[in-house]
Design an enzyme around this catalytic site. Structure first.
Site, PDB file in Angstrom:
ATOM      1  N   GLY A  12       1.269  -1.105  -0.346  1.00 27.38           N
ATOM      2  CA  GLY A  12       0.167  -0.433  -0.357  1.00 27.38           C
ATOM      3  C   GLY A  12       1.152   1.420  -0.174  1.00 27.38           C
ATOM      4  O   GLY A  12       0.473   1.918  -0.149  1.00 27.38           O
ATOM      5  N   ASN A  13       2.302   0.996  -0.285  1.00 27.42           N
ATOM      6  CA  ASN A  13       3.539   2.695  -0.406  1.00 27.42           C
ATOM      7  C   ASN A  13       3.224   2.759  -1.293  1.00 27.42           C
ATOM      8  O   ASN A  13       3.787   2.267  -2.676  1.00 27.42           O
ATOM      9  CB  ASN A  13       4.457   1.417   0.721  1.00 27.42           C
ATOM     10  CG  ASN A  13       5.114   2.743   0.390  1.00 27.42           C
ATOM     11  OD1 ASN A  13       5.339   3.080  -0.379  1.00 27.42           O
ATOM     12  ND2 ASN A  13       6.142   3.154   1.904  1.00 27.42           N
ATOM     13  N   ALA A  14       2.993   3.715  -1.794  1.00 25.85           N
ATOM     14  CA  ALA A  14       2.886   4.432  -3.270  1.00 25.85           C
ATOM     15  C   ALA A  14       4.039   4.864  -3.651  1.00 25.85           C
ATOM     16  O   ALA A  14       4.521   4.393  -4.863  1.00 25.85           O
ATOM     17  CB  ALA A  14       2.276   5.813  -3.537  1.00 25.85           C
ATOM     18  N   LYS A  16       6.890   2.867  -3.063  1.00 23.73           N
ATOM     19  CA  LYS A  16       7.077   0.309  -3.471  1.00 23.73           C
ATOM     20  C   LYS A  16       6.897  -0.039  -4.629  1.00 23.73           C
ATOM     21  O   LYS A  16       7.051   0.018  -5.328  1.00 23.73           O
ATOM     22  CB  LYS A  16       6.848  -0.120  -2.167  1.00 23.73           C
ATOM     23  CG  LYS A  16       7.551   0.624  -0.565  1.00 23.73           C
ATOM     24  CD  LYS A  16       7.222  -1.376  -0.273  1.00 23.73           C
ATOM     25  CE  LYS A  16       7.436  -0.976   1.046  1.00 23.73           C
ATOM     26  NZ  LYS A  16       6.909  -2.202   1.637  1.00 23.73           N
ATOM     27  N   ASP A  72       9.247  -6.694   2.230  1.00 23.96           N
ATOM     28  CA  ASP A  72       9.183  -5.757   3.652  1.00 23.96           C
ATOM     29  C   ASP A  72      10.915  -5.418   3.675  1.00 23.96           C
ATOM     30  O   ASP A  72      11.355  -6.322   2.902  1.00 23.96           O
ATOM     31  CB  ASP A  72       8.881  -7.118   4.367  1.00 23.96           C
ATOM     32  CG  ASP A  72       8.294  -6.154   5.751  1.00 23.96           C
ATOM     33  OD1 ASP A  72       7.774  -5.656   5.679  1.00 23.96           O
ATOM     34  OD2 ASP A  72       9.194  -6.169   7.003  1.00 23.96           O
ATOM     35  N   SER A  73      10.435  -4.201   4.579  1.00 22.66           N
ATOM     36  CA  SER A  73      11.384  -3.467   3.720  1.00 22.66           C
ATOM     37  C   SER A  73      11.692  -2.719   4.984  1.00 22.66           C
ATOM     38  O   SER A  73      11.147  -1.994   5.513  1.00 22.66           O
ATOM     39  CB  SER A  73      12.229  -3.184   2.720  1.00 22.66           C
ATOM     40  OG  SER A  73      10.952  -2.154   1.615  1.00 22.66           O
ATOM     41  N   TYR A 159      13.390   7.069   3.815  1.00 20.54           N
ATOM     42  CA  TYR A 159      14.934   7.905   5.099  1.00 20.54           C
ATOM     43  C   TYR A 159      15.070   8.197   3.449  1.00 20.54           C
ATOM     44  O   TYR A 159      16.320   8.989   3.871  1.00 20.54           O
ATOM     45  CB  TYR A 159      14.769   7.185   5.387  1.00 20.54           C
ATOM     46  CG  TYR A 159      13.711   6.349   7.397  1.00 20.54           C
ATOM     47  CD1 TYR A 159      14.011   6.983   8.270  1.00 20.54           C
ATOM     48  CD2 TYR A 159      13.332   5.553   6.475  1.00 20.54           C
ATOM     49  CE1 TYR A 159      13.691   7.056   9.449  1.00 20.54           C
ATOM     50  CE2 TYR A 159      12.309   4.582   7.926  1.00 20.54           C
ATOM     51  CZ  TYR A 159      12.425   5.613   8.876  1.00 20.54           C
ATOM     52  OH  TYR A 159      11.091   5.271  10.249  1.00 20.54           O
ATOM     53  N   ARG A 186      15.694  -2.744  -2.760  1.00 16.14           N
ATOM     54  CA  ARG A 186      15.029  -3.299  -3.728  1.00 16.14           C
ATOM     55  C   ARG A 186      14.702  -3.792  -4.994  1.00 16.14           C
ATOM     56  O   ARG A 186      14.834  -4.716  -5.223  1.00 16.14           O
ATOM     57  CB  ARG A 186      13.353  -2.221  -3.462  1.00 16.14           C
ATOM     58  CG  ARG A 186      12.552  -2.167  -4.626  1.00 16.14           C
ATOM     59  CD  ARG A 186      11.028  -1.258  -4.015  1.00 16.14           C
ATOM     60  NE  ARG A 186      10.723  -1.602  -2.222  1.00 16.14           N
ATOM     61  CZ  ARG A 186      11.508  -0.648  -1.559  1.00 16.14           C
ATOM     62  NH1 ARG A 186      12.292   0.350  -2.124  1.00 16.14           N
ATOM     63  NH2 ARG A 186      11.614  -0.074  -0.630  1.00 16.14           N
TER      64      ARG A 186
END
Ligand code: ITT
Length: 202
Positions: A12-14, A16, A72-73, A159, A186
């Site tokens: 759900g992370n735009a 990523k 997952d990061s 970050y 990634r």
């Protein structure tokens, strides 16, 4: 095995999502996002990046009926004994944003000398053919850097404005998107996953 014609990205992370789509573009798959199927997300109850990536991939494969890739990061800072680590997204609190996380990181490292501000991003990337797939494909990678003292750059997310790469001349947020993907945790993990898929490993 090869990369499927259709799959879902379990995030759900735009930020990523954008990067994963760019990295996967050469394979011309029909890449769907989790948001197309549900506004909900998996509970991240694992203690490792791999466990959490598996939980996310299982959730997305179940909801969508498609093969799923999950990332997952997080950021591991040596002077903070590996924090924020798997809790990177919620470092400053359960509903915090990137700015709050970065402000907290700067505060925690205020007294730490430049040479001791070493850190790395870590990523676990998981591919599941179906929710109960007993043979997940897993790739992990790290990207070494250092935490700066001021935020710089407008690219990337999270970050990145504080993450000094290579010789420390630029932050990850000052890299062109393609350059970030070439070096990043990634990019390395997702290309590794796709290469393993293409080679038929399972
Ligand atoms: P999903 O679970 O929906 O994928 P999330 O943001 O909650 O989104 P994670 O639990 O994996 O994902 O947390 C990853 C966090 O680590 C992310 O929110 C950033 O704070 C940080 N992070 C990971 N990769 C990053 C990158 O490339 N650049 C900047 N920050 C990154």
């Amino acid at each position: 095995m090869s990369i499927p014609a259709r799959l879902v990205l379990a995030t759900g992370n735009a930020g990523k999502l954008r990067e994963m789509r760019e990295i996967l573009a050469p394979w011309q798959a029909d890449v769907r996002s989790l948001a197309e199927f549900t506004p909900e997300s998996a509970a991240e109850t694992g203690l490792t990046f791999v466990e959490n990536a598996l939980l996310k991939a299982r959730f997305a494969a179940r909801i969508s009926g498609l093969p799923a890739i999950a990332d997952d990061s997080g950021l591991e800072v040596d002077a903070l004994h590996g924090a924020p680590g798997i809790y990177s997204a919620r470092y400053a609190g359960p509903a915090c944003d990137d700015a709050a996380n970065n402000a907290k990181l700067l505060l925690e490292l205020e007294s730490i000398a430049d040479a001791a501000r070493t850190a790395r991003y870590r990523c676990a990337m998981v591919y599941l053919r179906w929710p109960e797939d007993p043979s997940p494909m897993i790739a992990q990678a790290a990207w070494e850097g250092r935490i700066g003292r001021v935020a710089r750059g407008t690219g990337g997310f999270g970050y990145d404005p504080l993450f000094l790469v290579a010789d420390g001349a630029r932050t990850a947020a000052e890299l062109a998107p393609a350059d970030k993907n070439l070096s990043s945790h990634r990019g390395q993990a997702l290309r590794g996953l796709v290469a393993a898929l293409a080679s038929g490993a399972s």
